[in-house]
Write a protein that holds these residues in place. Structure first.
Motif, PDB file in Angstrom:
ATOM      1  N   VAL A  97      48.823  -0.021  10.335  1.00  0.00           N
ATOM      2  CA  VAL A  97      48.363   0.199  11.492  1.00  0.00           C
ATOM      3  C   VAL A  97      48.585  -1.047  12.516  1.00  0.00           C
ATOM      4  O   VAL A  97      48.723  -2.221  12.068  1.00  0.00           O
ATOM      5  CB  VAL A  97      46.819  -0.048  11.301  1.00  0.00           C
ATOM      6  CG1 VAL A  97      45.915  -0.280  12.317  1.00  0.00           C
ATOM      7  CG2 VAL A  97      46.001   1.339  10.727  1.00  0.00           C
ATOM      8  N   GLU A 183      46.206   7.408  10.928  1.00  0.00           N
ATOM      9  CA  GLU A 183      45.962   6.308  10.453  1.00  0.00           C
ATOM     10  C   GLU A 183      44.708   6.307   9.582  1.00  0.00           C
ATOM     11  O   GLU A 183      43.652   7.231   9.674  1.00  0.00           O
ATOM     12  CB  GLU A 183      44.992   5.514  11.839  1.00  0.00           C
ATOM     13  CG  GLU A 183      46.275   5.196  12.820  1.00  0.00           C
ATOM     14  CD  GLU A 183      45.581   3.976  13.715  1.00  0.00           C
ATOM     15  OE1 GLU A 183      46.293   3.317  14.241  1.00  0.00           O
ATOM     16  OE2 GLU A 183      44.417   4.425  14.312  1.00  0.00           O
ATOM     17  N   PRO A 229      42.201   0.147  13.526  1.00  0.00           N
ATOM     18  CA  PRO A 229      42.707   1.559  13.669  1.00  0.00           C
ATOM     19  C   PRO A 229      42.048   1.989  14.863  1.00  0.00           C
ATOM     20  O   PRO A 229      40.895   1.480  15.404  1.00  0.00           O
ATOM     21  CB  PRO A 229      42.078   2.163  12.248  1.00  0.00           C
ATOM     22  CG  PRO A 229      40.834   1.427  11.925  1.00  0.00           C
ATOM     23  CD  PRO A 229      41.414  -0.050  12.227  1.00  0.00           C
ATOM     24  N   ALA A 233      40.855   7.232  13.293  1.00  0.00           N
ATOM     25  CA  ALA A 233      41.282   6.960  11.725  1.00  0.00           C
ATOM     26  C   ALA A 233      40.368   7.651  10.895  1.00  0.00           C
ATOM     27  O   ALA A 233      39.367   7.772  10.939  1.00  0.00           O
ATOM     28  CB  ALA A 233      41.264   5.490  11.693  1.00  0.00           C
TER      29      ALA A 233
END
Length: 248
Positions: A97, A183, A229, A233
């Motif tokens: 990330v 993510e 993130p 995510a």
């Protein structure tokens, strides 16, 4: 389904192999120790025979700028070519990330180069971006240590348990290629210094942790949200404090 895991004997790779096997897949760990070397191409054609999916969770043995770029460019190029020759239909890679935001770092420049090669390969792909693993806490602290003081950036961090990363990569591997980035992160967001301080305290480590606006993260200056993130995510369940308690 045959899934070849490049870097399959490492932290994430070994866990991923186990999870795939538990779900009935043929998971083949591939590394130099098993005769597969992505830098030289040795063993790639043989191990990829009959494989539907290749998962790359390998990492460079050196993080020096030139060495890490050479590793990811050469190994990814060799791997993708071998996948085309073998008829592999899904390439999965683990990345980080914030990679695109951390380009002052040679490591993250190399990871971005890896991702660009994957996207340009023509092979259906899925890239999993994970936040920093719980297990990396001590290494991050050591990198910022001067004497008895750990200096860390004034930024936020949302770390994740490696088991949860392996599970996320496994879901990507057996799913439909996303041709994009997913993510994954842990459930809790911390100030960077709180994350390190909490981890060191649990290990009875006496070092003093200081939030320093000038501190770098492996060569990159961080903004407050550089390591966090986005809103889409997928958040894992394991909390850092629960993980620490299990380590005692």
């Amino acid at each position: 389904m045959k899934v070849v895991v490049i870097g399959g004997t490492g932290l994430i790779g070994s866990k991923l192999v186990g999870k795939l096997e538990e779900h009935g897949h043929e998971a083949v760990p591939a590394s130099p120790n098993s005769g597969v070397n992505t830098l030289t191409g040795e063993g790639l054609a043989e191990v990829l025979q009959g494989a539907s999916v290749v998962v790359d969770v390998s990492n460079s043995p050196s993080f020096a700028d030139d060495a890490v770029m050479e590793f990811f460019r050469t190994s990814t190029t060799n791997l993708l070519k071998a996948e085309v020759d073998a008829g592999v239909t899904h390439h999965v890679a683990l990345s980080v990330v914030g990679t695109e935001r951390l380009q002052e770092s040679g490591y993250f420049r190399a990871k971005l180069a890896q991702e660009e090669l994957i996207k340009a390969s023509g092979i259906p792909y899925s890239i999993v971006h994970a936040t920093q693993f719980f297990e990396f806490m001590k290494g991050i602290a050591d990198a910022g240590t001067e004497g008895d003081t750990v200096r860390v950036p004034t930024a936020k961090i949302q770390p994740i348990f490696s088991d949860d990363v392996a599970a996320a990569v496994g879901r990507a591997a057996v799913g439909t290629p996303s041709n994009g980035v997913v993510e994954v992160a842990g459930p809790d967001e911390f100030p960077f210094d709180e994350f390190i301080r909490t981890g060191l305290a649990a290990d009875d480590d006496p070092r003093t942790v200081v939030a320093d606006p000038q501190a770098l993260y492996f060569g990159s200056k961080l903004e407050e949200t550089s390591l966090l993130p986005g809103p889409d995510a997928r958040l894992a369940d394991t909390r850092f404090t629960d993980w620490l308690a299990r380590q005692q």
